[in-house]
Write a protein that holds these residues in place. Sequence first.
Motif, PDB file in Angstrom:
ATOM      1  N   PRO A   7      71.418 126.278  69.513  1.00 18.12           N
ATOM      2  CA  PRO A   7      72.069 125.200  70.261  1.00 18.12           C
ATOM      3  C   PRO A   7      72.943 125.787  71.360  1.00 18.12           C
ATOM      4  O   PRO A   7      73.653 126.765  71.145  1.00 18.12           O
ATOM      5  CB  PRO A   7      72.915 124.497  69.202  1.00 18.12           C
ATOM      6  CG  PRO A   7      73.212 125.541  68.193  1.00 18.12           C
ATOM      7  CD  PRO A   7      72.041 126.486  68.200  1.00 18.12           C
ATOM      8  N   VAL A   8      72.847 125.222  72.544  1.00 17.08           N
ATOM      9  CA  VAL A   8      73.708 125.673  73.638  1.00 17.08           C
ATOM     10  C   VAL A   8      74.909 124.751  73.806  1.00 17.08           C
ATOM     11  O   VAL A   8      75.892 125.129  74.416  1.00 17.08           O
ATOM     12  CB  VAL A   8      72.929 125.805  74.975  1.00 17.08           C
ATOM     13  CG1 VAL A   8      71.919 126.937  74.877  1.00 17.08           C
ATOM     14  CG2 VAL A   8      72.251 124.517  75.364  1.00 17.08           C
ATOM     15  N   LYS A   9      74.811 123.542  73.236  1.00 16.05           N
ATOM     16  CA  LYS A   9      75.932 122.611  73.347  1.00 16.05           C
ATOM     17  C   LYS A   9      75.847 121.563  72.232  1.00 16.05           C
ATOM     18  O   LYS A   9      74.787 120.977  72.008  1.00 16.05           O
ATOM     19  CB  LYS A   9      75.905 121.920  74.707  1.00 16.05           C
ATOM     20  CG  LYS A   9      77.103 121.051  74.987  1.00 16.05           C
ATOM     21  CD  LYS A   9      77.059 120.527  76.410  1.00 16.05           C
ATOM     22  CE  LYS A   9      78.275 119.719  76.739  1.00 16.05           C
ATOM     23  NZ  LYS A   9      78.213 119.165  78.098  1.00 16.05           N
ATOM     24  N   LEU A  10      76.962 121.350  71.551  1.00 15.48           N
ATOM     25  CA  LEU A  10      77.105 120.275  70.574  1.00 15.48           C
ATOM     26  C   LEU A  10      78.230 119.381  71.069  1.00 15.48           C
ATOM     27  O   LEU A  10      79.345 119.860  71.291  1.00 15.48           O
ATOM     28  CB  LEU A  10      77.449 120.817  69.186  1.00 15.48           C
ATOM     29  CG  LEU A  10      76.442 121.747  68.523  1.00 15.48           C
ATOM     30  CD1 LEU A  10      76.975 122.230  67.178  1.00 15.48           C
ATOM     31  CD2 LEU A  10      75.099 121.064  68.350  1.00 15.48           C
ATOM     32  N   GLY A  26      65.576 123.633  75.963  1.00 14.31           N
ATOM     33  CA  GLY A  26      65.599 122.422  76.773  1.00 14.31           C
ATOM     34  C   GLY A  26      65.560 121.129  75.979  1.00 14.31           C
ATOM     35  O   GLY A  26      65.801 120.057  76.516  1.00 14.31           O
ATOM     36  N   ARG A  27      65.267 121.200  74.682  1.00 19.13           N
ATOM     37  CA  ARG A  27      65.233 119.990  73.865  1.00 19.13           C
ATOM     38  C   ARG A  27      66.656 119.515  73.601  1.00 19.13           C
ATOM     39  O   ARG A  27      67.556 120.310  73.389  1.00 19.13           O
ATOM     40  CB  ARG A  27      64.544 120.245  72.534  1.00 19.13           C
ATOM     41  CG  ARG A  27      64.410 118.981  71.695  1.00 19.13           C
ATOM     42  CD  ARG A  27      63.692 119.291  70.386  1.00 19.13           C
ATOM     43  NE  ARG A  27      63.536 118.121  69.561  1.00 19.13           N
ATOM     44  CZ  ARG A  27      64.473 117.657  68.733  1.00 19.13           C
ATOM     45  NH1 ARG A  27      65.640 118.240  68.645  1.00 19.13           N
ATOM     46  NH2 ARG A  27      64.228 116.591  67.991  1.00 19.13           N
ATOM     47  N   ALA A  28      66.845 118.220  73.649  1.00 14.64           N
ATOM     48  CA  ALA A  28      68.135 117.614  73.332  1.00 14.64           C
ATOM     49  C   ALA A  28      67.877 116.398  72.464  1.00 14.64           C
ATOM     50  O   ALA A  28      66.819 115.783  72.533  1.00 14.64           O
ATOM     51  CB  ALA A  28      68.875 117.205  74.606  1.00 14.64           C
ATOM     52  N   GLY A  29      68.828 116.069  71.629  1.00 13.39           N
ATOM     53  CA  GLY A  29      68.686 114.896  70.778  1.00 13.39           C
ATOM     54  C   GLY A  29      70.029 114.466  70.235  1.00 13.39           C
ATOM     55  O   GLY A  29      71.040 115.152  70.396  1.00 13.39           O
ATOM     56  N   ARG A  30      70.018 113.331  69.598  1.00 10.65           N
ATOM     57  CA  ARG A  30      71.253 112.779  69.047  1.00 10.65           C
ATOM     58  C   ARG A  30      71.016 112.331  67.612  1.00 10.65           C
ATOM     59  O   ARG A  30      69.889 112.007  67.230  1.00 10.65           O
ATOM     60  CB  ARG A  30      71.764 111.635  69.906  1.00 10.65           C
ATOM     61  CG  ARG A  30      70.817 110.458  70.003  1.00 10.65           C
ATOM     62  CD  ARG A  30      71.265 109.394  71.005  1.00 10.65           C
ATOM     63  NE  ARG A  30      71.116 109.892  72.341  1.00 10.65           N
ATOM     64  CZ  ARG A  30      72.104 109.952  73.236  1.00 10.65           C
ATOM     65  NH1 ARG A  30      73.298 109.505  72.952  1.00 10.65           N
ATOM     66  NH2 ARG A  30      71.891 110.440  74.437  1.00 10.65           N
ATOM     67  N   SER A  96      66.176 119.162  63.209  1.00 10.02           N
ATOM     68  CA  SER A  96      65.297 118.215  62.501  1.00 10.02           C
ATOM     69  C   SER A  96      65.911 116.824  62.393  1.00 10.02           C
ATOM     70  O   SER A  96      65.185 115.833  62.325  1.00 10.02           O
ATOM     71  CB  SER A  96      64.927 118.748  61.119  1.00 10.02           C
ATOM     72  OG  SER A  96      66.022 118.669  60.242  1.00 10.02           O
ATOM     73  N   LEU A  97      67.237 116.727  62.398  1.00  6.27           N
ATOM     74  CA  LEU A  97      67.905 115.429  62.284  1.00  6.27           C
ATOM     75  C   LEU A  97      68.083 114.711  63.609  1.00  6.27           C
ATOM     76  O   LEU A  97      68.260 113.500  63.633  1.00  6.27           O
ATOM     77  CB  LEU A  97      69.282 115.603  61.624  1.00  6.27           C
ATOM     78  CG  LEU A  97      69.296 115.986  60.141  1.00  6.27           C
ATOM     79  CD1 LEU A  97      70.712 116.265  59.688  1.00  6.27           C
ATOM     80  CD2 LEU A  97      68.651 114.899  59.301  1.00  6.27           C
ATOM     81  N   THR A  98      68.037 115.461  64.706  1.00  5.08           N
ATOM     82  CA  THR A  98      68.266 114.825  66.003  1.00  5.08           C
ATOM     83  C   THR A  98      67.003 114.136  66.514  1.00  5.08           C
ATOM     84  O   THR A  98      65.898 114.606  66.298  1.00  5.08           O
ATOM     85  CB  THR A  98      68.751 115.850  67.058  1.00  5.08           C
ATOM     86  OG1 THR A  98      67.806 116.891  67.175  1.00  5.08           O
ATOM     87  CG2 THR A  98      70.108 116.405  66.698  1.00  5.08           C
ATOM     88  N   VAL A  99      67.234 113.036  67.181  1.00  6.35           N
ATOM     89  CA  VAL A  99      66.146 112.270  67.801  1.00  6.35           C
ATOM     90  C   VAL A  99      66.271 112.446  69.300  1.00  6.35           C
ATOM     91  O   VAL A  99      67.350 112.231  69.867  1.00  6.35           O
ATOM     92  CB  VAL A  99      66.262 110.769  67.422  1.00  6.35           C
ATOM     93  CG1 VAL A  99      65.193 109.967  68.122  1.00  6.35           C
ATOM     94  CG2 VAL A  99      66.184 110.594  65.917  1.00  6.35           C
ATOM     95  N   GLY A 100      65.193 112.850  69.942  1.00  6.87           N
ATOM     96  CA  GLY A 100      65.220 113.116  71.379  1.00  6.87           C
ATOM     97  C   GLY A 100      65.429 111.882  72.212  1.00  6.87           C
ATOM     98  O   GLY A 100      65.182 110.764  71.786  1.00  6.87           O
ATOM     99  N   ASP A 101      65.937 112.123  73.400  1.00  2.09           N
ATOM    100  CA  ASP A 101      66.185 111.032  74.353  1.00  2.09           C
ATOM    101  C   ASP A 101      64.907 110.630  75.053  1.00  2.09           C
ATOM    102  O   ASP A 101      64.006 111.377  75.248  1.00  2.09           O
ATOM    103  CB  ASP A 101      67.222 111.474  75.390  1.00  2.09           C
ATOM    104  CG  ASP A 101      68.592 111.670  74.741  1.00  2.09           C
ATOM    105  OD1 ASP A 101      68.899 110.948  73.796  1.00  2.09           O
ATOM    106  OD2 ASP A 101      69.337 112.552  75.200  1.00  2.09           O
TER     107      ASP A 101
END
Length: 101
Positions: A7-10, A26-30, A96-101
Amino acid sequence: MSAQPWPVKLTFRAGAQELVAEFEDGRAGRVDYRTLRLESPSAEVQGHGRGPKPPPPVVPEDIRVLKAEPVGRYAVRLFFSDGHSSGLYTWNILRSLTVGD
């Protein structure tokens, strides 16, 4: 075994009650705080060893993350408003828990 996504940013968004994670590929999610608490990787939530998984914890709708502490270079420990803090969220678990935008 492939390398864990780094992770580069939380970003903990208290108003939205969610964590936004951005990874080096490059993947991001929430993921919302309630899901984080319900899916805690702790033995209290996941069970001990090979025994059956315990019933899900009762988690208030307005659960908050009060604090986050890094654990080495592989995980983060989250401190929730209901007192739970024993789960170590590895980068693979967070991804695995994050859902992408």
